[in-house]
Write a protein that holds these residues in place. Sequence first.
Motif, PDB file in Angstrom:
ATOM      1  N   ARG A 103       6.483  -2.096  -1.654  1.00 21.87           N
ATOM      2  CA  ARG A 103       6.004  -2.802  -0.690  1.00 21.87           C
ATOM      3  C   ARG A 103       4.937  -3.660  -1.041  1.00 21.87           C
ATOM      4  O   ARG A 103       4.253  -4.461  -0.015  1.00 21.87           O
ATOM      5  CB  ARG A 103       6.444  -1.763   0.564  1.00 21.87           C
ATOM      6  N   ARG A 104       4.077  -2.348  -1.851  1.00 21.43           N
ATOM      7  CA  ARG A 104       2.470  -3.031  -1.257  1.00 21.43           C
ATOM      8  C   ARG A 104       2.238  -3.657  -2.024  1.00 21.43           C
ATOM      9  O   ARG A 104       1.893  -4.938  -2.336  1.00 21.43           O
ATOM     10  CB  ARG A 104       1.847  -1.722  -2.289  1.00 21.43           C
ATOM     11  N   LEU A 105       3.030  -3.627  -3.319  1.00 18.96           N
ATOM     12  CA  LEU A 105       3.376  -4.735  -4.191  1.00 18.96           C
ATOM     13  C   LEU A 105       3.540  -6.686  -4.099  1.00 18.96           C
ATOM     14  O   LEU A 105       3.222  -6.874  -3.631  1.00 18.96           O
ATOM     15  CB  LEU A 105       4.063  -5.006  -5.742  1.00 18.96           C
ATOM     16  N   ALA A 106       4.561  -6.024  -2.472  1.00 16.17           N
ATOM     17  CA  ALA A 106       5.076  -7.472  -2.345  1.00 16.17           C
ATOM     18  C   ALA A 106       4.031  -7.811  -1.513  1.00 16.17           C
ATOM     19  O   ALA A 106       3.658  -8.943  -1.151  1.00 16.17           O
ATOM     20  CB  ALA A 106       6.240  -7.165  -1.282  1.00 16.17           C
ATOM     21  N   GLN A 107       3.199  -7.316  -0.735  1.00 15.16           N
ATOM     22  CA  GLN A 107       1.956  -7.622   0.205  1.00 15.16           C
ATOM     23  C   GLN A 107       1.148  -7.993  -0.293  1.00 15.16           C
ATOM     24  O   GLN A 107       0.610  -8.979  -0.543  1.00 15.16           O
ATOM     25  CB  GLN A 107       1.283  -6.515   1.340  1.00 15.16           C
ATOM     26  N   ALA A 108       0.825  -7.245  -1.740  1.00 12.56           N
ATOM     27  CA  ALA A 108      -0.439  -7.893  -2.222  1.00 12.56           C
ATOM     28  C   ALA A 108      -0.076  -9.483  -2.979  1.00 12.56           C
ATOM     29  O   ALA A 108      -0.838 -10.413  -3.644  1.00 12.56           O
ATOM     30  CB  ALA A 108      -0.403  -7.285  -3.631  1.00 12.56           C
TER      31      ALA A 108
END
Length: 268
Positions: free
Chosen positions: A31-36
């Motif tokens: 999820r954090r990578l997707a946001q980045a």
Amino acid sequence: MSVSIYHYNDYKEFYNAWVANQPREGFGEYRRLAQALNVSTTMVSQVFKGDKHLSLELASEMCDYLRLIEDETEYFLLLVDYNRAGSFKLQKHFLRQIKSRQEKSKKLETRVKANELSGEAKNTFYSNWVYSGVQMLVDTGKFNDAETLSQHLNLPRNHVQKVLDFLLDNNLLVESKGKLKLGMARTHVGSSSSLVTRHHMNWRIQSMTKLQQNRDEDFFYTGPMVLSHEVANWIRQELPSFVESMNAKLIPSPSETVRCLNIDFFEY
């Protein structure tokens, strides 16, 4: 980075190993990578658990997210090219480059231990808060030389320059295209280390200095208390959980400001 990218021929395997090495085994990392990357979590899952591949544009953004240095970034993009190659001949071409860079990294590792400082270097690093302080300030991108650092820290320029030289010599910082960046070497001092007391004292001395400045953006709490054993045990158990949750947010966050958190909870 405790997971070396040069041990991998597949960028997906590298990233999944990196995720597994994060606090709480990387819970929420997709999820954090997707946001980045400004893409959906589904897309990230399809890439790193399926057959889809990153575009070179997204791969480049991902290198920034992982804070890879220039050589690591070039290697990561090479892995993407290799895994995206549509023919056996093209794959062999990229694989030769991969093997060449892996051999180069092995030679480098014989000169500099990438993930851990030597005992003597550790003694120096933990002798004074300024070593980790300068390293973190450089990571914000706002400080790139001894002059600006000395002005910010109100320390002599020649002293700051010696600190920078040490960080560069020990791969804690690297210079790339005229800019200082975090290097591959990392520091850690465990609770059983003879250096841990010095590490705590260094930053608590800084805390006392900041306490006298009484700035609105800082927060200090001193709470002597009388309480039950049950509540005392609950607080003791909650503090490590808080630190773990904090680290899960801290690690992928962009380097914008440098702060220090000191927590003291003890019986007297």
